[in-house]
Design a protein around this motif. Structure first.
Motif, PDB file in Angstrom:
ATOM      1  N   UNK A 140       0.833  -1.211   0.000  1.00  0.00           N
ATOM      2  CA  UNK A 140       0.000   0.000   0.000  1.00  0.00           C
ATOM      3  C   UNK A 140       0.870   1.266   0.000  1.00  0.00           C
ATOM      4  N   UNK A 141       1.927   1.258   0.819  1.00  0.00           N
ATOM      5  CA  UNK A 141       2.807   2.421   0.908  1.00  0.00           C
ATOM      6  C   UNK A 141       3.532   2.685  -0.409  1.00  0.00           C
ATOM      7  N   UNK A 142       4.038   1.623  -1.023  1.00  0.00           N
ATOM      8  CA  UNK A 142       4.739   1.778  -2.305  1.00  0.00           C
ATOM      9  C   UNK A 142       3.771   2.283  -3.375  1.00  0.00           C
ATOM     10  N   UNK A 143       2.560   1.735  -3.388  1.00  0.00           N
ATOM     11  CA  UNK A 143       1.555   2.174  -4.368  1.00  0.00           C
ATOM     12  C   UNK A 143       1.228   3.660  -4.175  1.00  0.00           C
ATOM     13  N   UNK A 144       1.130   4.089  -2.921  1.00  0.00           N
ATOM     14  CA  UNK A 144       0.866   5.508  -2.631  1.00  0.00           C
ATOM     15  C   UNK A 144       2.028   6.383  -3.109  1.00  0.00           C
ATOM     16  N   UNK A 145       3.241   5.923  -2.890  1.00  0.00           N
ATOM     17  CA  UNK A 145       4.421   6.645  -3.375  1.00  0.00           C
ATOM     18  C   UNK A 145       4.379   6.748  -4.905  1.00  0.00           C
ATOM     19  N   UNK A 146       3.956   5.684  -5.560  1.00  0.00           N
ATOM     20  CA  UNK A 146       3.878   5.660  -7.031  1.00  0.00           C
ATOM     21  C   UNK A 146       2.854   6.659  -7.570  1.00  0.00           C
ATOM     22  N   UNK A 147       1.771   6.900  -6.814  1.00  0.00           N
ATOM     23  CA  UNK A 147       0.790   7.917  -7.221  1.00  0.00           C
ATOM     24  C   UNK A 147       1.464   9.273  -7.373  1.00  0.00           C
ATOM     25  N   UNK A 148       2.480   9.501  -6.556  1.00  0.00           N
ATOM     26  CA  UNK A 148       3.196  10.785  -6.585  1.00  0.00           C
ATOM     27  C   UNK A 148       4.283  10.825  -7.662  1.00  0.00           C
ATOM     28  N   UNK A 149       4.560   9.672  -8.261  1.00  0.00           N
ATOM     29  CA  UNK A 149       5.618   9.579  -9.274  1.00  0.00           C
ATOM     30  C   UNK A 149       5.072   9.348 -10.687  1.00  0.00           C
TER      31      UNK A 149
ATOM     32  N   UNK B 229      14.524   1.413   0.631  1.00  0.00           N
ATOM     33  CA  UNK B 229      13.393   1.212   1.534  1.00  0.00           C
ATOM     34  C   UNK B 229      13.309   2.334   2.562  1.00  0.00           C
ATOM     35  N   UNK B 230      14.473   2.783   3.036  1.00  0.00           N
ATOM     36  CA  UNK B 230      14.540   3.680   4.173  1.00  0.00           C
ATOM     37  C   UNK B 230      15.784   4.555   4.092  1.00  0.00           C
ATOM     38  N   UNK B 231      15.647   5.803   4.479  1.00  0.00           N
ATOM     39  CA  UNK B 231      16.831   6.624   4.736  1.00  0.00           C
ATOM     40  C   UNK B 231      16.859   6.845   6.243  1.00  0.00           C
ATOM     41  N   UNK B 232      17.963   6.442   6.881  1.00  0.00           N
ATOM     42  CA  UNK B 232      18.075   6.476   8.336  1.00  0.00           C
ATOM     43  C   UNK B 232      19.005   7.622   8.742  1.00  0.00           C
ATOM     44  N   UNK B 233      20.265   7.346   8.964  1.00  0.00           N
ATOM     45  CA  UNK B 233      21.208   8.400   9.352  1.00  0.00           C
ATOM     46  C   UNK B 233      21.656   9.208   8.130  1.00  0.00           C
ATOM     47  N   UNK B 234      21.477   8.634   6.947  1.00  0.00           N
ATOM     48  CA  UNK B 234      21.877   9.305   5.719  1.00  0.00           C
ATOM     49  C   UNK B 234      23.258   8.912   5.234  1.00  0.00           C
ATOM     50  N   UNK B 235      23.910   8.010   5.958  1.00  0.00           N
ATOM     51  CA  UNK B 235      25.273   7.607   5.593  1.00  0.00           C
ATOM     52  C   UNK B 235      25.313   6.960   4.204  1.00  0.00           C
ATOM     53  N   UNK B 236      24.461   5.977   3.985  1.00  0.00           N
ATOM     54  CA  UNK B 236      24.387   5.318   2.672  1.00  0.00           C
ATOM     55  C   UNK B 236      23.851   6.284   1.623  1.00  0.00           C
TER      56      UNK B 236
ATOM     57  N   UNK C 260      19.994  11.670 -10.173  1.00  0.00           N
ATOM     58  CA  UNK C 260      18.855  10.748 -10.038  1.00  0.00           C
ATOM     59  C   UNK C 260      17.779  11.375  -9.153  1.00  0.00           C
ATOM     60  N   UNK C 261      16.545  10.946  -9.354  1.00  0.00           N
ATOM     61  CA  UNK C 261      15.442  11.332  -8.468  1.00  0.00           C
ATOM     62  C   UNK C 261      15.383  10.265  -7.383  1.00  0.00           C
ATOM     63  N   UNK C 262      15.723  10.636  -6.158  1.00  0.00           N
ATOM     64  CA  UNK C 262      15.929   9.694  -5.058  1.00  0.00           C
ATOM     65  C   UNK C 262      14.680   9.606  -4.198  1.00  0.00           C
ATOM     66  N   UNK C 263      14.093   8.405  -4.110  1.00  0.00           N
ATOM     67  CA  UNK C 263      12.914   8.190  -3.263  1.00  0.00           C
ATOM     68  C   UNK C 263      13.144   7.043  -2.290  1.00  0.00           C
TER      69      UNK C 263
ATOM     70  N   UNK D 147      16.632  14.958   4.535  1.00  0.00           N
ATOM     71  CA  UNK D 147      17.065  16.014   3.608  1.00  0.00           C
ATOM     72  C   UNK D 147      17.826  15.488   2.383  1.00  0.00           C
ATOM     73  N   UNK D 148      18.287  14.259   2.435  1.00  0.00           N
ATOM     74  CA  UNK D 148      19.078  13.692   1.331  1.00  0.00           C
ATOM     75  C   UNK D 148      18.232  13.083   0.214  1.00  0.00           C
ATOM     76  N   UNK D 149      16.940  12.869   0.463  1.00  0.00           N
ATOM     77  CA  UNK D 149      16.086  12.279  -0.570  1.00  0.00           C
ATOM     78  C   UNK D 149      15.162  13.330  -1.178  1.00  0.00           C
ATOM     79  N   UNK D 150      14.739  13.097  -2.410  1.00  0.00           N
ATOM     80  CA  UNK D 150      13.839  14.021  -3.095  1.00  0.00           C
ATOM     81  C   UNK D 150      12.387  13.817  -2.657  1.00  0.00           C
ATOM     82  N   UNK D 151      12.033  12.563  -2.386  1.00  0.00           N
ATOM     83  CA  UNK D 151      10.674  12.238  -1.976  1.00  0.00           C
ATOM     84  C   UNK D 151      10.698  11.022  -1.066  1.00  0.00           C
ATOM     85  N   UNK D 152       9.754  11.002  -0.129  1.00  0.00           N
ATOM     86  CA  UNK D 152       9.561   9.824   0.715  1.00  0.00           C
ATOM     87  C   UNK D 152       8.084   9.805   1.067  1.00  0.00           C
TER      88      UNK D 152
END
Length: 159
Positions: free
Chosen positions: A19-28, A93-100, A111-114, A124-129
């Motif tokens: 459901x969450x991925x599908x909702x994210x896709x609505x925005x993409x 799947x997740x941005x945590x501390x932002x190290x990766x 790239x468009x980072x989600x 702050x490191x991702x374009x969308x979540x």
């Protein structure tokens, strides 16, 4: 998992993830991507679901191993990409501390980072979540869990 860092738990079921991925896709959906780059391993399943929803056939991976030897925290790129990400969707799947995320951003700056989930330090490191979770929250993903038998309550009470 270091217990001092996590004070909350958030369990994501397969159904919730879908459901969450599908909702994210609505925005993409309005965007047109040349392909998807999944950050392994956590980004693999969300990337596959996004690829299906957006009808994207070209999928690549960035493979990064993080190691936390004596809390020094290092990253090793096992497989990179030979472009700057222009026109590509970068998925984790997740941005945590932002190290990766920071490392992958350097590799694919255009790239468009989600991500499906984001914590305050990394967002702050991702374009969308889709969903923000607390920094001290441990997210339990469905691919890390198994189905187990739970004894009926009546049987537990009898003991």
């Amino acid at each position: 998992m270091s217990t001092h860092r996590y004070h909350q738990h958030f369990t994501v079921s397969w159904d919730q993830l879908h459901r969450d991925v599908r909702e994210l896709c609505h925005r993409l959906i309005e965007r047109d991507f040349d392909g998807i780059v999944a950050i392994t391993r956590g980004g693999l399943i969300p990337a596959a679901l996004i690829a299906r929803e957006l009808n994207v056939r070209l999928i690549d991976t960035v493979c990064i191993k993080s190691y936390d030897h004596m809390d020094q925290g290092g990253l090793q790129v096992l497989k990179g990409i030979d472009h700057d990400g222009e026109g590509w969707l970068l998925v984790d799947d997740l941005v945590d501390t932002g190290k990766t995320a920071r490392k992958v951003r350097e590799m694919l700056p255009k790239a468009h980072f989600v991500t499906v989930y984001a914590k305050p330090e990394g967002k702050p490191l991702v374009d969308q979540y889709l969903t923000e979770v607390a920094q001290d929250c441990w997210i339990q993903f469905p691919w890390d869990m198994g189905v187990a038998y739970v004894e009926p309550l009546a049987d537990q009470v009898k003991r």
